[in-house]
Scaffold this motif. Structure first.
Motif, PDB file in Angstrom:
ATOM      1  N   THR A  86       0.025 -13.868  -3.381  1.00 46.76           N
ATOM      2  CA  THR A  86      -1.061 -14.192  -4.309  1.00 46.76           C
ATOM      3  C   THR A  86      -0.418 -14.380  -5.674  1.00 46.76           C
ATOM      4  O   THR A  86       0.781 -14.655  -5.749  1.00 46.76           O
ATOM      5  CB  THR A  86      -2.147 -13.091  -4.334  1.00 46.76           C
ATOM      6  OG1 THR A  86      -3.091 -13.381  -5.372  1.00 46.76           O
ATOM      7  CG2 THR A  86      -1.586 -11.691  -4.567  1.00 46.76           C
ATOM      8  N   PHE A  87      -1.210 -14.238  -6.716  1.00 47.02           N
ATOM      9  CA  PHE A  87      -0.641 -14.219  -8.059  1.00 47.02           C
ATOM     10  C   PHE A  87      -0.714 -12.760  -8.525  1.00 47.02           C
ATOM     11  O   PHE A  87      -1.611 -12.037  -8.105  1.00 47.02           O
ATOM     12  CB  PHE A  87      -1.469 -15.149  -8.959  1.00 47.02           C
ATOM     13  CG  PHE A  87      -1.043 -15.167 -10.385  1.00 47.02           C
ATOM     14  CD1 PHE A  87       0.266 -15.467 -10.742  1.00 47.02           C
ATOM     15  CD2 PHE A  87      -1.943 -14.868 -11.406  1.00 47.02           C
ATOM     16  CE1 PHE A  87       0.659 -15.480 -12.062  1.00 47.02           C
ATOM     17  CE2 PHE A  87      -1.553 -14.878 -12.732  1.00 47.02           C
ATOM     18  CZ  PHE A  87      -0.244 -15.175 -13.054  1.00 47.02           C
ATOM     19  N   VAL A  88       0.214 -12.332  -9.359  1.00 54.73           N
ATOM     20  CA  VAL A  88       0.244 -10.921  -9.782  1.00 54.73           C
ATOM     21  C   VAL A  88      -1.103 -10.404 -10.300  1.00 54.73           C
ATOM     22  O   VAL A  88      -1.371  -9.211 -10.250  1.00 54.73           O
ATOM     23  CB  VAL A  88       1.319 -10.659 -10.863  1.00 54.73           C
ATOM     24  CG1 VAL A  88       2.711 -10.729 -10.301  1.00 54.73           C
ATOM     25  CG2 VAL A  88       1.158 -11.591 -12.049  1.00 54.73           C
ATOM     26  N   ALA A  89      -1.947 -11.315 -10.797  1.00 55.70           N
ATOM     27  CA  ALA A  89      -3.226 -10.901 -11.387  1.00 55.70           C
ATOM     28  C   ALA A  89      -4.122 -10.147 -10.404  1.00 55.70           C
ATOM     29  O   ALA A  89      -4.867  -9.257 -10.814  1.00 55.70           O
ATOM     30  CB  ALA A  89      -3.967 -12.124 -11.913  1.00 55.70           C
ATOM     31  N   SER A  90      -4.064 -10.490  -9.116  1.00 52.48           N
ATOM     32  CA  SER A  90      -4.934  -9.794  -8.151  1.00 52.48           C
ATOM     33  C   SER A  90      -4.595  -8.310  -8.147  1.00 52.48           C
ATOM     34  O   SER A  90      -5.475  -7.447  -8.161  1.00 52.48           O
ATOM     35  CB  SER A  90      -4.763 -10.358  -6.733  1.00 52.48           C
ATOM     36  OG  SER A  90      -4.632 -11.750  -6.740  1.00 52.48           O
ATOM     37  N   PHE A  91      -3.311  -8.028  -8.137  1.00 50.49           N
ATOM     38  CA  PHE A  91      -2.825  -6.647  -8.125  1.00 50.49           C
ATOM     39  C   PHE A  91      -3.189  -5.939  -9.436  1.00 50.49           C
ATOM     40  O   PHE A  91      -3.739  -4.836  -9.449  1.00 50.49           O
ATOM     41  CB  PHE A  91      -1.307  -6.656  -7.923  1.00 50.49           C
ATOM     42  CG  PHE A  91      -0.670  -5.298  -7.828  1.00 50.49           C
ATOM     43  CD1 PHE A  91      -0.382  -4.734  -6.601  1.00 50.49           C
ATOM     44  CD2 PHE A  91      -0.351  -4.580  -8.973  1.00 50.49           C
ATOM     45  CE1 PHE A  91       0.216  -3.478  -6.508  1.00 50.49           C
ATOM     46  CE2 PHE A  91       0.245  -3.326  -8.896  1.00 50.49           C
ATOM     47  CZ  PHE A  91       0.530  -2.779  -7.664  1.00 50.49           C
ATOM     48  N   GLU A  92      -2.887  -6.603 -10.551  1.00 50.63           N
ATOM     49  CA  GLU A  92      -3.150  -5.996 -11.871  1.00 50.63           C
ATOM     50  C   GLU A  92      -4.629  -5.658 -12.026  1.00 50.63           C
ATOM     51  O   GLU A  92      -4.975  -4.590 -12.542  1.00 50.63           O
ATOM     52  CB  GLU A  92      -2.762  -6.985 -12.978  1.00 50.63           C
ATOM     53  CG  GLU A  92      -1.280  -7.287 -13.057  1.00 50.63           C
ATOM     54  CD  GLU A  92      -0.968  -8.580 -13.807  1.00 50.63           C
ATOM     55  OE1 GLU A  92       0.217  -8.794 -14.123  1.00 50.63           O
ATOM     56  OE2 GLU A  92      -1.894  -9.384 -14.081  1.00 50.63           O
ATOM     57  N   ALA A  93      -5.481  -6.571 -11.590  1.00 47.59           N
ATOM     58  CA  ALA A  93      -6.924  -6.358 -11.757  1.00 47.59           C
ATOM     59  C   ALA A  93      -7.369  -5.110 -10.988  1.00 47.59           C
ATOM     60  O   ALA A  93      -8.111  -4.277 -11.507  1.00 47.59           O
ATOM     61  CB  ALA A  93      -7.692  -7.587 -11.287  1.00 47.59           C
ATOM     62  N   ILE A  94      -6.897  -4.978  -9.751  1.00 55.19           N
ATOM     63  CA  ILE A  94      -7.271  -3.800  -8.954  1.00 55.19           C
ATOM     64  C   ILE A  94      -6.760  -2.537  -9.645  1.00 55.19           C
ATOM     65  O   ILE A  94      -7.500  -1.572  -9.849  1.00 55.19           O
ATOM     66  CB  ILE A  94      -6.696  -3.895  -7.518  1.00 55.19           C
ATOM     67  CG1 ILE A  94      -7.282  -5.111  -6.797  1.00 55.19           C
ATOM     68  CG2 ILE A  94      -6.969  -2.616  -6.736  1.00 55.19           C
ATOM     69  CD1 ILE A  94      -6.587  -5.460  -5.478  1.00 55.19           C
ATOM     70  N   LEU A  95      -5.491  -2.565 -10.018  1.00 56.27           N
ATOM     71  CA  LEU A  95      -4.844  -1.392 -10.618  1.00 56.27           C
ATOM     72  C   LEU A  95      -5.587  -0.918 -11.862  1.00 56.27           C
ATOM     73  O   LEU A  95      -5.825   0.281 -12.043  1.00 56.27           O
ATOM     74  CB  LEU A  95      -3.396  -1.733 -10.974  1.00 56.27           C
ATOM     75  CG  LEU A  95      -2.515  -0.553 -11.344  1.00 56.27           C
ATOM     76  CD1 LEU A  95      -2.135   0.226 -10.090  1.00 56.27           C
ATOM     77  CD2 LEU A  95      -1.266  -1.021 -12.073  1.00 56.27           C
ATOM     78  N   PHE A  96      -5.973  -1.863 -12.738  1.00 60.31           N
ATOM     79  CA  PHE A  96      -6.570  -1.464 -14.016  1.00 60.31           C
ATOM     80  C   PHE A  96      -8.076  -1.209 -13.941  1.00 60.31           C
ATOM     81  O   PHE A  96      -8.700  -0.903 -14.952  1.00 60.31           O
ATOM     82  CB  PHE A  96      -6.197  -2.454 -15.121  1.00 60.31           C
ATOM     83  CG  PHE A  96      -4.768  -2.269 -15.568  1.00 60.31           C
ATOM     84  CD1 PHE A  96      -4.368  -1.082 -16.165  1.00 60.31           C
ATOM     85  CD2 PHE A  96      -3.814  -3.248 -15.350  1.00 60.31           C
ATOM     86  CE1 PHE A  96      -3.049  -0.884 -16.552  1.00 60.31           C
ATOM     87  CE2 PHE A  96      -2.488  -3.058 -15.738  1.00 60.31           C
ATOM     88  CZ  PHE A  96      -2.106  -1.866 -16.338  1.00 60.31           C
ATOM     89  N   THR A  97      -8.661  -1.318 -12.750  1.00 61.70           N
ATOM     90  CA  THR A  97     -10.008  -0.752 -12.581  1.00 61.70           C
ATOM     91  C   THR A  97      -9.880   0.726 -12.208  1.00 61.70           C
ATOM     92  O   THR A  97     -10.882   1.412 -12.053  1.00 61.70           O
ATOM     93  CB  THR A  97     -10.811  -1.441 -11.461  1.00 61.70           C
ATOM     94  OG1 THR A  97     -10.111  -1.253 -10.233  1.00 61.70           O
ATOM     95  CG2 THR A  97     -11.000  -2.909 -11.712  1.00 61.70           C
ATOM     96  N   GLY A  98      -8.652   1.185 -12.005  1.00 61.48           N
ATOM     97  CA  GLY A  98      -8.437   2.565 -11.568  1.00 61.48           C
ATOM     98  C   GLY A  98      -8.306   2.657 -10.057  1.00 61.48           C
ATOM     99  O   GLY A  98      -8.078   3.737  -9.502  1.00 61.48           O
ATOM    100  N   ALA A  99      -8.428   1.516  -9.382  1.00 61.04           N
ATOM    101  CA  ALA A  99      -8.359   1.520  -7.917  1.00 61.04           C
ATOM    102  C   ALA A  99      -6.903   1.349  -7.452  1.00 61.04           C
ATOM    103  O   ALA A  99      -5.987   1.196  -8.256  1.00 61.04           O
ATOM    104  CB  ALA A  99      -9.243   0.410  -7.360  1.00 61.04           C
TER     105      ALA A  99
END
Ligand SMILES: *Cc1c(COP(=O)(O)O)cnc(C)c1O
Length: 399
Positions: A86-99
């Motif tokens: 994917t693009f790194v953003a998918s990971f970052e978005a999950i991580l920074f919701t606390g998930a």
């Protein structure tokens, strides 16, 4: 591929209309804006053409993903299953919701392998996030079935698949919530921008509130508005929305052009037994921004990518790419020690460094993708096809 290749007077016209009023904020200032509401207008256009009840624009695809998860109530300690490509953003978005981002293998669709998803489910799993990579879709029927069976949300990261469909429905409108990106290199661009798509009114309301400091957007006195939720500022500006409006009007043209050129190259290449293709669950719905080839062997694929580059034909060899594939995401693999995260979150993270994605490696090693330019004509398509055929032919001889 990127909509910026066909900028013209349309984008300029919408920008000028905004600048004539000087109100470049999407909310309020009703008396001064001469009835110009570019963000709202673009939301309405997207909602009509993608056949989805609610669209909310954000400042990027990344902030759309964070907003979508927040609107679904996903947060601390929840697991979200996402693909390794994917693009790194998918990971970052999950991580920074606390998930907790949980990787699952891809298959020859270059998107989530449903079997791998099922294996990755734990009691903490809250959502599955398929990413419709390079313009085409995941095996959505199977993923929806798994999501239903395990009572999980399905969040479509359709950031790379604007305008694509699956069995007649637009990607991003099929799961519980979907996200689009309008960054500079996407099919439709606002410069920077994104969108959250949903048919659920409550989820929509939470999205628009979260992405504007929790404002309820009732009345026209911002200072007097209530705040049903705590949020952030993920707003899009009127200038970005103006560019998007100019672009959105050309989407059908972009798609027709991409499909014409991609199909021509693909048909040319079908004559070559050495060349295989990514499996596309619904070929007619592909937005055709990329043509992805899967060769028999890693060396052939690497060689093809190198040769194409030397001929100045654009292509991507994802296996070595630091933005798109798990193998080179070193900065994610060290998160166990990151001060950016609470220790509770760090402890819940999988051991990213020692996970086995050899099934995905086996596909990614052999994959080469060619971005389809909106400026190519049929002659260019034939030239590119001939170059690919020539390179792969020689490779077979060497074998
Ligand atoms: C581009 C992209 C995003 C993020 O979008 P931005 O608008 O650049 O923040 C997320 N996921 C995928 C798959 C993307 O390609």
């Amino acid at each position: 591929m990127p909509g910026f290749e066909l900028f013209d007077r349309e984008e300029q016209k919408h920008i000028q209309e905004v600048m004539d009023t000087g109100i470049i904020m999407r909310y309020n200032f009703d008396g001064l804006r001469n009835n110009q509401w570019k963000a709202k207008e673009l939301e309405t256009e997207i909602s009509k053409s993608l056949q989805i009840k609610y669209v909310h624009l954000t400042s990027s695809g990344t902030t759309a993903l964070i907003t979508a998860m927040k609107a679904l109530g996903i947060g601390a300690g929840d697991e979200v299953i996402m693909p390794v490509f994917t693009f790194v953003a998918s990971f970052e978005a999950i991580l920074f919701t606390g998930a907790i981002p949980v990787f699952a293998d891809i298959d020859d669709t270059l998107t989530l392998n449903p079997e791998a998803v099922e294996k990755a489910i734990t009691p903490r799993t809250k959502a599955i996030m398929p990413v419709h990579m390079c313009g085409a879709m995941a095996d959505l029927d199977e993923l929806i079935e798994i999501a239903k069976k395990h009572k999980l949300f399905l969040i479509e990261d359709a950031c790379q698949a604007t305008g694509a469909t699956y069995k007649g429905k637009s990607l991003g409108t099929i799961g519980d919530i979907g996200c689009l990106s309008f960054d500079f290199v996407k099919t439709v661009t606002c410069g920077e921008g994104g969108a959250v798509l949903t048919n659920d009114e409550k989820v929509y309301q939470l999205s628009e509130q979260f992405s504007d400091h929790g404002h309820d957007h009732v009345g026209n006195d911002r200072g007097a508005e209530d705040h049903p939720v705590v949020g952030l500022n993920f707003r899009i500006s009127e200038l970005h929305a103006a560019i998007g409006l100019g672009q959105w009007g050309k989407l059908d043209r972009f798609l027709a052009q991409q499909r014409k050129i991609k199909n021509r190259i693909k048909n040319n290449l079908k004559k070559s037994p050495e060349i295989g293709f990514r499996r596309i669950p619904d070929e007619a719905g592909d937005n055709a921004s990329f043509l992805s080839l899967i060769l028999d062997d890693e060396i052939f694929a690497k060689n093809l990518a190198n040769e194409l580059k030397s001929k100045e034909i654009p292509c991507a060899y994802w296996y070595d790419n630091k933005w798109h594939y798990v193998r080179k995401w070193d900065h994610f693999k060290n998160l166990k020690n990151s001060k950016q995260l609470y220790s509770e979150q760090r402890e819940l993270l999988p051991d990213y460094e020692n996970q086995d994605f050899s099934a995905s490696d086996a596909i990614m090693k052999r994959t080469v993708s060619i971005p389809i330019s909106l400026k190519w004509d049929e002659q260019k398509a034939d030239q590119i096809s001939a170059a690919i055929i020539e390179i792969t032919k020689n490779q077979t001889v060497e074998k």
